[in-house]
Design a protein around this motif. Structure first.
Motif, short mmCIF file in Angstrom:
data_model
loop_
_atom_site.label_atom_id
_atom_site.label_comp_id
_atom_site.label_asym_id
_atom_site.label_seq_id
_atom_site.Cartn_x
_atom_site.Cartn_y
_atom_site.Cartn_z
N ALA A 13 0.85 -1.19 0.00
CA ALA A 13 0.00 0.00 0.00
C ALA A 13 0.89 1.24 0.00
CB ALA A 13 -0.91 -0.01 1.22
N SER A 15 0.38 5.58 -0.88
CA SER A 15 -0.37 6.71 -1.40
C SER A 15 0.62 7.80 -1.77
CB SER A 15 -1.37 7.22 -0.37
OG SER A 15 -2.07 8.33 -0.88
N LYS A 17 1.24 11.05 -4.98
CA LYS A 17 0.73 11.74 -6.16
C LYS A 17 1.65 11.42 -7.34
CE LYS A 17 -2.68 14.03 -4.32
NZ LYS A 17 -4.03 13.57 -4.55
N SER A 31 -3.66 9.75 -7.44
CA SER A 31 -3.05 9.14 -6.26
C SER A 31 -2.85 7.66 -6.54
CB SER A 31 -3.95 9.30 -5.04
OG SER A 31 -4.03 10.65 -4.66
N THR A 32 -1.80 7.11 -5.97
CA THR A 32 -1.60 5.68 -6.09
C THR A 32 -2.29 4.97 -4.93
OG1 THR A 32 0.45 5.73 -4.81
CG2 THR A 32 0.64 5.98 -7.21
N ARG A 33 -2.64 3.72 -5.14
CA ARG A 33 -3.21 2.90 -4.07
C ARG A 33 -2.18 1.90 -3.58
NH1 ARG A 33 -8.54 -0.02 -5.46
NH2 ARG A 33 -7.19 -1.52 -6.50
N ASP A 34 -1.44 1.32 -4.52
CA ASP A 34 -0.39 0.38 -4.15
C ASP A 34 0.65 0.32 -5.26
OD1 ASP A 34 -1.21 -1.72 -6.11
OD2 ASP A 34 -2.93 -1.96 -4.79
N VAL A 42 -3.30 3.26 -9.99
CA VAL A 42 -3.67 4.65 -9.80
C VAL A 42 -5.19 4.75 -9.65
CG1 VAL A 42 -1.68 5.64 -10.95
CG2 VAL A 42 -3.70 5.14 -12.29
N VAL A 43 -5.60 5.55 -8.68
CA VAL A 43 -7.01 5.74 -8.38
C VAL A 43 -7.53 6.90 -9.22
CG1 VAL A 43 -8.70 6.28 -6.59
CG2 VAL A 43 -6.69 4.88 -6.04
#
Length: 90
Positions: A13, A15, A17, A31-34, A42-43
């Motif tokens: 995990a 988070s 940018k 934002s990244t999630r993992d 990427v979310v």
């Protein structure tokens, strides 16, 4: 790993940018999630980012004290909340 999970790298995990640049769609900040040795998720909330599986993008982590390298990645997975990107040389 069971079921349909075909991942070969453990995910962590994270988070952060990241700027994602697509040749036709433009630049976006997500934002990244993992992250894993193979790629990053990427979310995508409401941004009009709709790449196709197999599209190449460039990704750069934002907010570091020095500019991060720009990495070539490939869109390999789409979910309801974002995209899985694989390092192009992975």
């Amino acid at each position: 790993m069971g079921g349909n999970d075909r991942r070969i790298h453990n995910r962590t995990a994270m988070s952060a940018k990241v700027r994602v640049t697509h040749d036709e769609l433009g630049d976006f900040v997500f934002s990244t999630r993992d992250i894993s040795d193979g790629g990053v998720f990427v979310v995508v909330d409401t941004e009009p980012f709709v790449p196709s599986i197999g599209d190449r993008v460039q990704v750069q982590v934002q907010g570091l004290p020095v500019p991060a390298p720009v990495l070539d990645m490939v869109v390999v997975r789409k979910t309801i909340d974002g995209f899985g990107l694989q390092f192009a040389d992975a």
